[in-house]
Scaffold this motif. Sequence first.
Motif, PDB file in Angstrom:
ATOM      1  N   CYS A 120       0.830  -1.212   0.000  1.00 46.57           N
ATOM      2  CA  CYS A 120       0.000   0.000   0.000  1.00 46.57           C
ATOM      3  C   CYS A 120       0.861   1.257   0.000  1.00 46.57           C
ATOM      4  N   ILE A 121       1.858   1.301   0.854  1.00 45.66           N
ATOM      5  CA  ILE A 121       2.702   2.491   0.959  1.00 45.66           C
ATOM      6  C   ILE A 121       3.529   2.689  -0.309  1.00 45.66           C
ATOM      7  N   ASN A 131      -1.939   5.451   2.153  1.00 46.72           N
ATOM      8  CA  ASN A 131      -0.846   5.517   3.130  1.00 46.72           C
ATOM      9  C   ASN A 131      -1.321   5.150   4.533  1.00 46.72           C
ATOM     10  N   LEU A 132      -2.491   5.631   4.915  1.00 42.05           N
ATOM     11  CA  LEU A 132      -3.034   5.314   6.239  1.00 42.05           C
ATOM     12  C   LEU A 132      -3.341   3.824   6.356  1.00 42.05           C
ATOM     13  N   ALA A 177      -1.527   1.297   8.972  1.00 42.14           N
ATOM     14  CA  ALA A 177      -2.327   0.489   9.907  1.00 42.14           C
ATOM     15  C   ALA A 177      -1.976  -0.994   9.780  1.00 42.14           C
ATOM     16  N   LEU A 178      -1.860  -1.473   8.549  1.00 42.21           N
ATOM     17  CA  LEU A 178      -1.528  -2.884   8.342  1.00 42.21           C
ATOM     18  C   LEU A 178      -0.118  -3.203   8.840  1.00 42.21           C
ATOM     19  N   LEU A 179       0.823  -2.319   8.580  1.00 41.60           N
ATOM     20  CA  LEU A 179       2.172  -2.537   9.095  1.00 41.60           C
ATOM     21  C   LEU A 179       2.208  -2.480  10.617  1.00 41.60           C
ATOM     22  N   THR A 180       1.384  -1.631  11.206  1.00 45.83           N
ATOM     23  CA  THR A 180       1.310  -1.562  12.666  1.00 45.83           C
ATOM     24  C   THR A 180       0.822  -2.879  13.248  1.00 45.83           C
ATOM     25  N   TRP A 229       3.857   8.035  10.242  1.00 47.29           N
ATOM     26  CA  TRP A 229       3.321   7.886   8.885  1.00 47.29           C
ATOM     27  C   TRP A 229       1.797   7.989   8.913  1.00 47.29           C
ATOM     28  N   ALA A 230       1.177   7.332   9.883  1.00 49.76           N
ATOM     29  CA  ALA A 230      -0.282   7.381  10.019  1.00 49.76           C
ATOM     30  C   ALA A 230      -0.752   8.793  10.382  1.00 49.76           C
ATOM     31  N   ALA A 231      -0.037   9.447  11.282  1.00 49.23           N
ATOM     32  CA  ALA A 231      -0.419  10.805  11.684  1.00 49.23           C
ATOM     33  C   ALA A 231      -0.353  11.769  10.503  1.00 49.23           C
ATOM     34  N   ILE A 232       0.679  11.660   9.692  1.00 47.55           N
ATOM     35  CA  ILE A 232       0.793  12.520   8.511  1.00 47.55           C
ATOM     36  C   ILE A 232      -0.326  12.223   7.526  1.00 47.55           C
ATOM     37  N   ALA A 233      -0.680  10.953   7.364  1.00 45.15           N
ATOM     38  CA  ALA A 233      -1.781  10.583   6.463  1.00 45.15           C
ATOM     39  C   ALA A 233      -3.106  11.136   6.973  1.00 45.15           C
ATOM     40  N   VAL A 234      -3.348  11.065   8.271  1.00 48.75           N
ATOM     41  CA  VAL A 234      -4.583  11.621   8.850  1.00 48.75           C
ATOM     42  C   VAL A 234      -4.605  13.132   8.643  1.00 48.75           C
ATOM     43  N   TRP A 235      -3.480  13.793   8.848  1.00 45.52           N
ATOM     44  CA  TRP A 235      -3.377  15.231   8.622  1.00 45.52           C
ATOM     45  C   TRP A 235      -3.684  15.559   7.160  1.00 45.52           C
ATOM     46  N   GLY A 236      -3.137  14.779   6.231  1.00 43.89           N
ATOM     47  CA  GLY A 236      -3.405  14.988   4.807  1.00 43.89           C
ATOM     48  C   GLY A 236      -4.877  14.792   4.470  1.00 43.89           C
ATOM     49  N   LEU A 237      -5.508  13.779   5.066  1.00 35.55           N
ATOM     50  CA  LEU A 237      -6.945  13.556   4.829  1.00 35.55           C
ATOM     51  C   LEU A 237      -7.771  14.707   5.397  1.00 35.55           C
ATOM     52  N   ALA A 238      -7.406  15.181   6.588  1.00 38.84           N
ATOM     53  CA  ALA A 238      -8.134  16.307   7.187  1.00 38.84           C
ATOM     54  C   ALA A 238      -7.993  17.564   6.323  1.00 38.84           C
TER      55      ALA A 238
END
Length: 85
Positions: free
Chosen positions: A17-18, A40-41, A45-48, A66-75
């Motif tokens: 995915c990434i 990316n999110l 999540a899957l890698l986590t 990586w997840a936090a940046i993806a959430v920021w990008g989605l927001a």
Amino acid sequence: MINLDWASMVGFVGTACIIGAYAYLTYKEEPNPFILHGTNLTGAALLTVSLVVHTNWPSLVLEGFWAAIAVWGLAKALKTRRKSA
């Protein structure tokens, strides 16, 4: 032959995915931020999940960022979409 457990397989899907999201970003002139950051999110999540089973702290921290940046990008994408609607 290498025997991979379910957690490793989940991690490989997350990796795909990434890598796919990065390839998409490079390929598209104007990438859809929901596809880019959502993929990316999902990958993070899957890698986590994989890293919780097979703990590797530096990689787990990386996936958190990586997840936090993806959430920021989605927001940010949602905010932009609402402004233009």
